[in-house]
Design a protein around this motif. Structure first.
Motif, PDB file in Angstrom:
ATOM      1  N   TYR A 296       0.772  -1.176  -0.094  1.00  0.00           N
ATOM      2  CA  TYR A 296      -0.249  -0.128   0.052  1.00  0.00           C
ATOM      3  C   TYR A 296       0.941   1.325  -0.051  1.00  0.00           C
ATOM      4  CZ  TYR A 296      -3.017   3.576   1.976  1.00  0.00           C
ATOM      5  OH  TYR A 296      -3.887   4.708   2.055  1.00  0.00           O
ATOM      6  N   GLY A 297       1.742   1.212   0.895  1.00  0.00           N
ATOM      7  CA  GLY A 297       2.824   2.307   0.739  1.00  0.00           C
ATOM      8  C   GLY A 297       3.736   2.503  -0.407  1.00  0.00           C
ATOM      9  N   VAL A 298       3.966   1.652  -1.033  1.00  0.00           N
ATOM     10  CA  VAL A 298       4.611   1.694  -2.234  1.00  0.00           C
ATOM     11  C   VAL A 298       3.774   2.373  -3.286  1.00  0.00           C
ATOM     12  CG1 VAL A 298       5.704   0.438  -4.121  1.00  0.00           C
ATOM     13  CG2 VAL A 298       6.354  -0.159  -1.857  1.00  0.00           C
ATOM     14  N   GLY A 299       2.541   1.800  -3.443  1.00  0.00           N
ATOM     15  CA  GLY A 299       1.574   2.298  -4.385  1.00  0.00           C
ATOM     16  C   GLY A 299       1.224   3.743  -3.969  1.00  0.00           C
ATOM     17  N   ILE A 300       1.009   4.160  -2.830  1.00  0.00           N
ATOM     18  CA  ILE A 300       1.039   5.540  -2.613  1.00  0.00           C
ATOM     19  C   ILE A 300       1.996   6.397  -2.867  1.00  0.00           C
ATOM     20  CG2 ILE A 300       0.715   7.363  -0.620  1.00  0.00           C
ATOM     21  CD1 ILE A 300      -2.009   5.797  -1.256  1.00  0.00           C
ATOM     22  N   ALA A 301       3.370   6.177  -2.747  1.00  0.00           N
ATOM     23  CA  ALA A 301       4.520   6.706  -3.217  1.00  0.00           C
ATOM     24  C   ALA A 301       4.431   7.125  -4.665  1.00  0.00           C
ATOM     25  CB  ALA A 301       5.697   5.991  -2.705  1.00  0.00           C
ATOM     26  N   PHE A 302       4.167   5.866  -5.441  1.00  0.00           N
ATOM     27  CA  PHE A 302       4.266   6.179  -6.916  1.00  0.00           C
ATOM     28  C   PHE A 302       3.009   6.962  -7.328  1.00  0.00           C
ATOM     29  CE2 PHE A 302       6.612   2.172  -7.148  1.00  0.00           C
ATOM     30  CZ  PHE A 302       7.951   2.830  -8.034  1.00  0.00           C
ATOM     31  N   LEU A 303       1.970   6.857  -6.759  1.00  0.00           N
ATOM     32  CA  LEU A 303       0.877   7.953  -6.778  1.00  0.00           C
ATOM     33  C   LEU A 303       1.105   9.330  -6.801  1.00  0.00           C
ATOM     34  CD1 LEU A 303      -1.993   8.007  -7.755  1.00  0.00           C
ATOM     35  CD2 LEU A 303      -2.780   7.730  -5.570  1.00  0.00           C
ATOM     36  N   ILE A 304       1.748   9.639  -5.517  1.00  0.00           N
ATOM     37  CA  ILE A 304       2.255  10.974  -5.106  1.00  0.00           C
ATOM     38  C   ILE A 304       3.390  11.714  -6.048  1.00  0.00           C
ATOM     39  CG2 ILE A 304       3.323  12.423  -3.489  1.00  0.00           C
ATOM     40  CD1 ILE A 304       1.887  10.612  -1.340  1.00  0.00           C
ATOM     41  N   ARG A 305       4.173  10.680  -6.719  1.00  0.00           N
ATOM     42  CA  ARG A 305       5.373  11.022  -7.576  1.00  0.00           C
ATOM     43  C   ARG A 305       4.522  11.539  -8.828  1.00  0.00           C
ATOM     44  NH1 ARG A 305      10.256   7.392  -8.433  1.00  0.00           N
ATOM     45  NH2 ARG A 305      10.763   9.213  -9.703  1.00  0.00           N
ATOM     46  N   LYS A 306       3.477  11.032  -9.097  1.00  0.00           N
ATOM     47  CA  LYS A 306       2.642  11.349 -10.627  1.00  0.00           C
ATOM     48  C   LYS A 306       1.779  12.692 -10.185  1.00  0.00           C
ATOM     49  CE  LYS A 306      -0.038   9.431 -14.060  1.00  0.00           C
ATOM     50  NZ  LYS A 306      -0.436   8.381 -15.071  1.00  0.00           N
ATOM     51  N   TYR A 307       1.129  12.402  -8.834  1.00  0.00           N
ATOM     52  CA  TYR A 307       0.272  13.735  -8.664  1.00  0.00           C
ATOM     53  C   TYR A 307       0.637  14.518  -7.267  1.00  0.00           C
ATOM     54  CZ  TYR A 307      -2.771  11.097 -11.957  1.00  0.00           C
ATOM     55  OH  TYR A 307      -3.026  10.365 -13.068  1.00  0.00           O
TER      56      TYR A 307
ATOM     57  N   TYR B 247       0.098  17.049  -5.780  1.00  0.00           N
ATOM     58  CA  TYR B 247      -0.963  17.761  -4.912  1.00  0.00           C
ATOM     59  C   TYR B 247      -1.515  17.019  -4.015  1.00  0.00           C
ATOM     60  CZ  TYR B 247      -4.423  15.959  -8.399  1.00  0.00           C
ATOM     61  OH  TYR B 247      -5.006  14.983  -9.199  1.00  0.00           O
ATOM     62  N   LEU B 248      -1.577  15.501  -4.142  1.00  0.00           N
ATOM     63  CA  LEU B 248      -2.171  14.923  -3.196  1.00  0.00           C
ATOM     64  C   LEU B 248      -1.319  14.585  -1.925  1.00  0.00           C
ATOM     65  CD1 LEU B 248      -3.365  11.883  -5.759  1.00  0.00           C
ATOM     66  CD2 LEU B 248      -4.794  13.688  -4.463  1.00  0.00           C
ATOM     67  N   ALA B 249      -0.265  14.861  -1.967  1.00  0.00           N
ATOM     68  CA  ALA B 249       0.726  14.901  -0.849  1.00  0.00           C
ATOM     69  C   ALA B 249       0.148  15.691   0.540  1.00  0.00           C
ATOM     70  CB  ALA B 249       2.005  14.960  -1.094  1.00  0.00           C
ATOM     71  N   LEU B 250       0.402  15.010   1.754  1.00  0.00           N
ATOM     72  CA  LEU B 250      -0.002  15.590   2.839  1.00  0.00           C
ATOM     73  C   LEU B 250       1.230  16.295   3.853  1.00  0.00           C
ATOM     74  CD1 LEU B 250      -2.556  13.136   4.299  1.00  0.00           C
ATOM     75  CD2 LEU B 250      -3.046  15.111   3.067  1.00  0.00           C
TER      76      LEU B 250
END
Length: 286
Positions: free
Chosen positions: A43-54, A56-59
């Motif tokens: 789950y963490g790896v997926g979130i990391a790749f998602l934030i690298r692409k988007y 603005y989703l980072a907290l």
């Protein structure tokens, strides 16, 4: 002479090599926690790749600080609570050993054998004290029955028949049986395919603890036999009054310590705290 002790070394030998405890698997919780750790890592790896692409989703990291503080306090409390239970259990077990030794010493040295019956009763009482300690081990592990090698030569045939006559399979998980009823029952009967630690984890997760549905656990039946022996000594004038009082006090102390073991086993973590800890943990991880 054998003495319970913990090896000061923090290393273990395996495959011809010496390994530190940090690399040990047996005895740890790695097997239990690995599936959850694996899923959360993915789950963490997926979130990391998602934030690298988007991005603005980072907290902001500051948002996690209050949750981390609350979680750390909860985990510290949980760790202290677990160690308190461990330490109390260790003290109770040591007190049980001391009381059993005192009982055996007083019986062997203080009881005058005036007849063959006195000799038979005396030696069986010594065996009953040893069987009492062994029965506590099986009792708190939730292990059923009397067919264990460490009972061999300790329980008298008459006592075995009394136990088996009340019920053919004693159930330690549901604490003995009533005087007029059966010993044990199907409630909380452990699965022989599972270890005692796995059963205990399941019981705590379901907030059941070890509920006692009937009256007399098997260790208490042995304690009853031991006290009957003490009363036999007094009735037949085999011991003097002060030794009788000391032995009776020791029997009462053994019963109190048995209750302490039951208290630790049958008192799970409060469900409200258990839920709150999991909420905080998953909120922090997600």
């Amino acid at each position: 002479m054998l003495i319970d002790r913990v090896s000061p070394s923090n290393r273990t030998r395996a495959m011809g090599m010496v390994w530190p405890d940090a690399l040990r698997i047996r005895g740890s919780v790695i097997r239990i926690t690995f599936p959850a750790v694996f899923l959360l890592t993915g789950y963490g790896v997926g979130i990391a790749f998602l934030i690298r692409k988007y991005e603005y989703l980072a907290l902001q990291i500051a948002i996690l600080t209050p949750v981390a503080v609350v979680l750390s306090l909860l985990l510290v409390f949980r760790t202290n609570s677990a160690y308190d239970r461990f330490w109390e259990g260790r003290k109770i077990w040591q007190d049980l050993k001391v009381n059993s030794r005192n009982m055996i010493r007083n019986t062997w040295c203080g009881v005058v054998e005036k007849s063959i019956e006195d000799s038979v009763q005396k030696r069986q009482a010594l065996k009953n004290v040893a069987a009492f300690m062994i029965s506590i081990k099986h009792y708190i592990r939730g292990e059923d029955g009397l067919d264990y090698a460490d009972y061999d030569g300790l329980l008298s045939p008459e006592f075995r028949m009394q136990v088996l006559a009340r019920r053919s399979a004693h159930n330690y998980g549901s604490i003995g049986g009533s005087i007029n009823g059966s010993i044990g029952g199907a409630h909380n009967s452990p699965n022989r395919g599972q270890s005692s630690s796995e059963l205990r984890i399941q019981q705590q997760q379901s907030n059941e603890g070890w509920e006692r549905t009937v009256e007399v656990p098997f260790p208490s039946l042995l304690l009853y036999e031991i006290q009957k022996f003490v009363e036999y000594l007094m009735d037949n004038g085999v011991v003097h009054g002060q030794l009788y009082v000391n032995m009776l006090s020791t029997v009462n102390s053994m019963g109190t310590l048995l209750g302490g073991c039951e208290r630790i086993i049958s008192t799970p973590i409060p469900m409200a705290y258990h839920i709150h800890l999991h909420h905080s943990l998953y909120l922090y991880l997600l």
